[in-house]
Design an enzyme around this catalytic site. Structure first.
Site, PDB file in Angstrom:
ATOM      1  N   ASP A 177       5.926  14.327  11.554  1.00 47.13           N
ATOM      2  CA  ASP A 177       5.976  13.997  10.124  1.00 47.13           C
ATOM      3  C   ASP A 177       4.603  14.181   9.485  1.00 47.13           C
ATOM      4  OD1 ASP A 177       7.266  13.301   7.794  1.00 47.13           O
ATOM      5  OD2 ASP A 177       7.080  11.141   8.104  1.00 47.13           O
ATOM      6  N   ALA A 182       9.523   5.860   6.110  1.00 47.00           N
ATOM      7  CA  ALA A 182      10.953   5.967   6.375  1.00 47.00           C
ATOM      8  C   ALA A 182      11.520   4.677   6.945  1.00 47.00           C
ATOM      9  CB  ALA A 182      11.207   7.123   7.337  1.00 47.00           C
ATOM     10  N   PHE A 183      10.707   3.922   7.680  1.00 55.87           N
ATOM     11  CA  PHE A 183      11.225   2.735   8.338  1.00 55.87           C
ATOM     12  C   PHE A 183      10.480   1.459   7.985  1.00 55.87           C
ATOM     13  CE2 PHE A 183      12.682   6.119  11.124  1.00 55.87           C
ATOM     14  CZ  PHE A 183      13.993   5.751  11.337  1.00 55.87           C
ATOM     15  N   GLY A 184       9.437   1.567   7.204  1.00 50.41           N
ATOM     16  CA  GLY A 184       8.693   0.350   6.958  1.00 50.41           C
ATOM     17  C   GLY A 184       7.788   0.436   5.749  1.00 50.41           C
ATOM     18  N   ILE A 185       7.228  -0.717   5.404  1.00 48.75           N
ATOM     19  CA  ILE A 185       6.318  -0.848   4.269  1.00 48.75           C
ATOM     20  C   ILE A 185       4.949  -1.244   4.805  1.00 48.75           C
ATOM     21  CG2 ILE A 185       5.920  -2.022   2.069  1.00 48.75           C
ATOM     22  CD1 ILE A 185       8.905  -2.651   1.977  1.00 48.75           C
ATOM     23  N   LEU A 240       0.816  -1.220   0.000  1.00 46.81           N
ATOM     24  CA  LEU A 240       0.000   0.000   0.000  1.00 46.81           C
ATOM     25  C   LEU A 240       0.846   1.265   0.000  1.00 46.81           C
ATOM     26  CD1 LEU A 240      -2.752  -0.959   2.621  1.00 46.81           C
ATOM     27  CD2 LEU A 240      -2.977  -0.902   0.129  1.00 46.81           C
ATOM     28  N   GLY A 241       2.030   1.201   0.579  1.00 48.38           N
ATOM     29  CA  GLY A 241       2.873   2.389   0.641  1.00 48.38           C
ATOM     30  C   GLY A 241       4.133   2.122   1.430  1.00 48.38           C
ATOM     31  N   ARG A 242       5.063   3.077   1.345  1.00 44.59           N
ATOM     32  CA  ARG A 242       6.339   2.953   2.037  1.00 44.59           C
ATOM     33  C   ARG A 242       6.587   4.181   2.890  1.00 44.59           C
ATOM     34  NH1 ARG A 242      10.437  -0.566  -0.069  1.00 44.59           N
ATOM     35  NH2 ARG A 242       9.526  -2.011  -1.595  1.00 44.59           N
ATOM     36  N   LYS A 266       1.656  -2.578   8.861  1.00 46.57           N
ATOM     37  CA  LYS A 266       2.931  -1.890   8.666  1.00 46.57           C
ATOM     38  C   LYS A 266       4.046  -2.787   9.183  1.00 46.57           C
ATOM     39  CE  LYS A 266       5.597   2.245   9.733  1.00 46.57           C
ATOM     40  NZ  LYS A 266       5.665   3.530  10.464  1.00 46.57           N
TER      41      LYS A 266
END
Length: 832
Positions: A657, A541-544, A537-539, A563
């Site tokens: 963020d 800074a530290f995970g997908i 679904l998305g990426r 996540k």
């Protein structure tokens, strides 16, 4: 609601005696020629100033808090506290403060004019006129004269005629004028108390709505002089050199508010009122302090309310008691903390998850052992009861509250009536008195059964397992899964569950989670749910983030977002713990909901609800543009979500963020803030936190690059950038057009070309008034000087049109930072 000003209204009396010291003067005998100026300087707490001839008073810029801006003020210069008696109240900023390097100049056409370092005007004393000179008098009055002789009394403006929160001897209040309290001792925003000579000649002391501080929004009236006789109304409140205060009436009769004061015979005392018009006599020698009630405006008991509207001396859930000299003291009950630690008169928030009446939570809530009472003897909360019972003993009174999910507290009458009153949160008008005939029992979560969110050093000592359990116990609102949910398990996942059961700590966490409808997942369960992590679904800074499907009771499936933290290192561990801890404590319609987590070996994953409309970025940066009405609603909703994080959680939360990629939309396009992996908890007893640089290029506040203290204003900055994106439907950094949005938007605003921001958007073009307001709000949010940025409450109020939005200055007057071609990227990164 409500904070009581630390200084309700200052009434300062000075006996002018000959002084024996000569102070260096910036001006000659108090006379200030046109063209003279003063500059706010970071190098010293009190910048250069002009002094009155005797040196008793000084005029200039004052910096109150280390991380805030400056205020143009008049203050006592011969006492150590340098007490401020006047300040420029109408400064053209949302905070009431001006940045370092600002200058006040005495001009011929505007009198005193404040400009920021770029020359942008922030405030002026006069809208027009022909000023010949200024004079700073020994009684603390700054006067502007028209062309001609000072002896001609052609006064154009004076600080005495424009009072703020202080009244000095020889300073009178005219009809329609008022003194207004400050929010707190260190806040120069308008507070909620006003002493006003009304248009009908009646002198009145009012409590105002704390949110608006509007003279038209009156809550309580503490005093009135009754000098509103149509045939002989009051025309002036007079404060003379003898310490006498009276309302002068039309026929020259006097209604005496305060008689002459015998203490004026001592050597040069200063009278400074605090609390509810209570005076403190501070001699110049500073050897003794004498107190008393000033003006006769004090009640015998200022903690005792006279109506149910407003919250009197202390905020909600706060208890008022009388100390020395009848001064109200406010104290939070046990298990409660101040919402604003700098304001003891403000609201108190519980440090525990309160009981709810949601049907899905009734099984847990019905267990009376989950709750206990704290006892507040001789304490009463006289308003807000929804049920009462006669002839109840204490135990029966408490038992009725324990079994009632609406009940937050009970008041038990200790007199012969034996009456029991049930109360809901928030509790108002709390009062403790030695002669009280009632005890209060507040219902709190039992510590012996479940840990609760805590603040201060205690929180730092909790290890991860205890934090996880306490978070899980605080998330009863997340009810996506019932404890009866049955999941499809492979043989592998069953074996993993058996192995996991050997870990006592993990078993405890899982049991706790299941009891409260939050799940601790195994790696195998989430691998199966996500089809081995195939649908991305998305990426971040530290995970997908992967799409997953979980089977619930009845055989149906629920879509979730998983996540997966893709690297195991110290920062990942910190992020994982922060995200679970933070999200587990909050519930708000504009914040994403947590379903569960996995912390198995080196596998760390977080499971969220799935929001079908994707991210705000996908919604905004498409063609055709989304409707202007939808974008406006989204902007306000996101602001409310950030406001909740900053001010309405038991612990202030800084997201760090904020960007469109971290805003998700549900099926109704309601935005929800996600990805708290970079969030930092700012404990309630702290004012800032220093941390590693975090965020995403294009949205990162300048203070990240300066090793400066990080406050909630970094989120305000990021929101300002995103608000411009919502208005323009353009990315913060546009690689195709090589445009930095914040620079372009300010240029369009400065040059009067706002229509360029909304080209080809007919709906927005037909609502340019709102477009302009939103752009101005955004520019205030992205001010390089963080003290110039509004807080999120002010941002929300400006978006809703509740408060006025002034024209903002250049947001980046000092910036030497430029984006290189390589750095022109909106990809999420961790900046180091």
């Amino acid at each position: 609601m409500g904070s009581l000003s630390c200084s309700i209204i200052h009434l300062v009396l000075i006996l002018q005696l000959q002084t024996f010291f000569v102070f260096s003067q910036n001006i000659r005998n108090g006379s200030v020629p046109v063209g003279e100026s003063l500059t706010a300087s970071e190098s010293q707490q009190i910048s250069s100033s002009w002094r009155s001839p005797s040196g008793d008073f000084a005029f200039g810029f004052r910096k109150i808090q280390p991380n805030d801006g400056f205020t143009l003020s008049i203050w006592f210069d011969k006492i150590s506290d340098k007490t401020i008696v006047w300040h420029a109240q109408a400064v053209n900023t949302t905070t009431g403060l001006v940045p370092n390097g600002s200058k006040v100049t005495l001009t011929a056409d505007g009198g005193l004019v404040i400009a920021d370092p770029r020359g942008q005007e922030l405030w002026r004393a006069l809208s027009g006129g022909s000023v010949s000179r200024g004079r700073f008098t020994d009684d603390g009055n700054f006067v502007l004269f028209r062309d001609g002789s000072e002896d001609s009394d052609e006064v154009l403006w004076s600080s005495f005629e424009n009072p703020t929160d202080t009244l000095l001897p020889n300073q009178n209040i005219e009809v329609g004028r008022n003194l207004s309290s400050r929010r707190t001792e260190t806040s120069f925003k308008k507070g909620r108390f006003s002493l006003r000579l009304e248009d009908d000649g009646n002198l009145q002391l009012h409590s105002l709505n704390a949110e608006t501080a509007s003279e038209s929004d009156i809550y309580s009236q503490y005093y009135e002089s009754n000098t509103n006789d149509p045939n002989n109304p009051g025309i002036q409140l007079v404060f003379n050199q003898s310490g006498e205060i009276y309302v002068l009436q039309r026929n020259n009769s006097r209604f005496v508010v305060k008689d002459r004061d015998p203490d004026f015979s001592i050597a040069a005392p200063f009278y400074i009122s605090t609390g509810f018009l209570l005076s403190t006599i501070i001699p110049k020698e500073a050897r003794r302090i004498v107190g008393g009630c000033l003006l006769g405006l004090c009640r015998d008991n200022m903690c005792s309310p006279d109506d149910a509207l407003g919250n009197m001396a202390c905020g909600y859930n706060n208890i008022c008691s009388l100390g020395n000299n009848k001064r109200p003291k406010c104290e939070c009950p046990e298990r409660f903390v101040l919402k604003d630690p700098s304001n003891e008169y403000g609201d108190c928030l519980p440090d525990f998850e309160m009981q709810t009446c949601r049907p899905e939570n009734q099984t847990a809530n019905s267990d009376v052992n989950l709750y206990e009472f704290i006892t507040l003897e001789k304490t009463n909360w006289p308003f807000g009861d929804y049920e009462s019972y006669a002839n109840y003993d204490e135990e029966r009174c408490k038992a009725s509250c324990l079994s009632d999910c609406l009940c937050a507290a009970v008041i038990f009458g200790t007199n012969r009536d034996l009456k029991c009153w049930k109360k809901k949160f928030p509790l108002s008008h709390g009062e403790r008195s030695p002669r009280g005939d009632s005890d209060t029992f507040i219902k709190v979560r039992n510590r012996s059964i479940a840990d609760v969110p805590v603040t201060g050093n205690r929180a730092k000592k909790l290890d991860w397992l205890i934090i996880a359990c306490s978070v899980l116990l605080g998330t009863s609102a997340f009810v996506i899964f019932d404890t009866s949910c049955s999941y499809r398990k492979t043989k592998k996942s069953k074996n993993m569950m058996k192995n996991q059961a050997r870990d006592i700590g993990r078993t405890t966490a899982t049991t706790t989670a299941n009891e409260l409808n939050l799940r601790v997942f195994t790696y195998g369960e989430l691998a199966e749910a996500t089809r081995d992590f195939t649908e991305e679904l998305g990426r971040g800074a530290f995970g997908i983030v992967y799409k997953g499907y979980l089977e619930v009771a009845g055989g149906s499936e629920v879509t979730v977002a998983v996540k997966k933290l893709d690297r195991l290192d110290l920062d990942n561990e910190k992020e994982f713990k922060n995200e679970v801890k933070v999200i587990g404590q909050i519930h708000h319609k504009n914040l994403v909901r947590l379903i569960g987590f996995c912390n198995e070996g080196q596998s760390q994953m977080i499971v969220y609800e799935f929001l079908p409309q994707g991210t705000l970025a996908n919604f905004l940066f498409r063609r055709p543009r989304p409707s202007w009405e939808d974008r406006k609603n989204i902007a306000v909703a996101i602001a409310r979500g950030i406001l909740y994080l900053h001010e309405e959680c038991s612990e202030q939360i800084i997201h760090c963020d904020i960007k469109p990629q971290n805003i998700l939309l549900d099926e109704y396009y309601t935005p929800r803030i996600s990805d708290f992996g970079l969030a930092k908890l700012l404990l309630m007893n702290q004012t800032y936190t220093l941390t590693n640089i975090r965020g995403t290029k294009g949205y990162v506040a300048p203070e990240w690059f300066r090793n400066s203290p990080i406050t909630s204003k970094v989120d305000v900055y990021s929101y300002g950038v995103m608000l411009l994106e919502i208005v323009c439907c353009k990315k913060a950094v546009d690689l195709e057009d090589n445009v930095i949005l914040i620079n372009w938007a300010y240029d369009c605003f400065r040059q009067g070309r706002l229509e360029d921001l909304t080209e080809d958007d007919s709906e927005a073009m037909n609502d340019m008034e709102t477009v302009e307001r939103y752009v101005k709000i955004a520019i205030w949010c992205i001010q390089e000087e963080h003290g110039m940025r509004p807080n999120m409450r002010n941002v929300t109020q400006m978006l809703e049109g509740v408060i006025q939005v002034f024209d903002p200055p250049n947001p980046s007057p000092y910036s030497t930072f430029t984006w290189s071609d390589e750095s022109l990227s909106s990809d999420p990164v961790s900046l180091v």
